[in-house]
Design an enzyme around this catalytic site. Structure first.
Site, PDB file in Angstrom:
ATOM      1  N   SER A 199       5.035  83.175 -12.324  1.00 37.62           N
ATOM      2  CA  SER A 199       5.559  81.894 -11.813  1.00 37.62           C
ATOM      3  C   SER A 199       4.878  80.688 -12.445  1.00 37.62           C
ATOM      4  O   SER A 199       4.903  79.592 -11.885  1.00 37.62           O
ATOM      5  CB  SER A 199       5.440  81.813 -10.284  1.00 37.62           C
ATOM      6  OG  SER A 199       6.077  82.921  -9.675  1.00 37.62           O
ATOM      7  N   ARG A 200       4.257  80.898 -13.597  1.00 34.91           N
ATOM      8  CA  ARG A 200       3.522  79.833 -14.299  1.00 34.91           C
ATOM      9  C   ARG A 200       2.373  79.274 -13.466  1.00 34.91           C
ATOM     10  O   ARG A 200       1.866  78.187 -13.735  1.00 34.91           O
ATOM     11  CB  ARG A 200       4.468  78.697 -14.730  1.00 34.91           C
ATOM     12  CG  ARG A 200       5.513  79.139 -15.753  1.00 34.91           C
ATOM     13  CD  ARG A 200       4.845  79.616 -17.036  1.00 34.91           C
ATOM     14  NE  ARG A 200       5.772  79.934 -18.107  1.00 34.91           N
ATOM     15  CZ  ARG A 200       6.170  81.157 -18.432  1.00 34.91           C
ATOM     16  NH1 ARG A 200       5.729  82.203 -17.722  1.00 34.91           N
ATOM     17  NH2 ARG A 200       6.994  81.365 -19.434  1.00 34.91           N
TER      18      ARG A 200
END
Length: 223
Positions: A199-200
């Site tokens: 999810s960065r």
């Protein structure tokens, strides 16, 4: 490739985590551990780094890929170059630089910032004379970063160096080190360790020199 296709190029990072409890208190020791893991993983060019320098007259940054050649005294990052190259002139005028190591196979990168100084004459000469003879000839032949008229001109310069040092080459002796070639040591004041996460929401731990000490302060940064 279209812009849309380019924009869709992405990868989910989920191999590892990076927690404060897992890292060493010394920044360079932690870097050495990650470098050893990159070597053990048999990643291509694990010692490759991007060196960024700045032209102080214009403020224009520049960068290039080099190879790390040592961690002297566990307190610096050693690399070599032509002192008359663009990076050599920029480091002479502004001895501050940044390094970046990227190991995509481990979903990791390390950013290093600090002050750069020339390595000693003894260190530079010893490394130069340990290089393959062809690399020693190349260092003498290439006016690095300077315009040349053709590939043929560069090859002619190489042949001229081979003729100049014919006796040394025939005896398989090392060549003298060019006065315009040698080592640099970046003494770090800041290192950031980056571990890719889903999810960065990546893990980022930064080491900064603690004021008035030889120790390091460790902080977590938002991705």
């Amino acid at each position: 490739m279209t812009d849309a296709e380019l924009a869709d190029l992405r990868q989910t990072y989920a191999q590892r985590t990076l927690r404060e409890a897992d890292v060493l208190p010394d920044a360079v020791a932690q870097f050495r551990q990650w470098l050893d893991e990159a070597v053990a993983a048999q990643l291509p060019e694990p010692a490759a780094l991007t060196l960024a320098t700045v032209d102080p007259a214009t403020g224009q940054p520049s960068q290039r890929v080099l190879l790390l050649k040592g961690l002297p005294d566990d307190a610096g990052f050693l690399f070599y170059s032509n002192y008359d190259s663009r990076k050599g002139h920029e480091l002479a005028a502004q001895p501050l630089a940044a390094l970046n190591f990227f190991w995509p196979g481990l979903e990791r990168q390390v950013r290093v910032e600090g002050r750069v100084e020339k390595a000693s004459e003894e260190v530079s000469t010893a490394y130069f004379q340990s290089r393959p003879r062809s690399s020693q000839v190349g260092a003498w032949a290439s006016p690095q970063s300077q315009p040349i008229g053709s590939r043929e001109e560069l090859e002619n310069r190489e042949h001229a160096v081979e003729a100049r040092f014919a006796a040394e080459l025939a005896a398989h002796s090392p060549l003298p080190r060019p006065p315009h070639w040698g080592g640099y040591v970046l003494r770090p004041t800041r290192l950031e360790f980056w571990q890719g996460r889903p999810s960065r929401l990546h893990d980022r731990l930064v080491y900064e020199r603690a004021a008035g000490t030889e120790g390091w302060k460790i902080s977590r940064l938002a991705p």
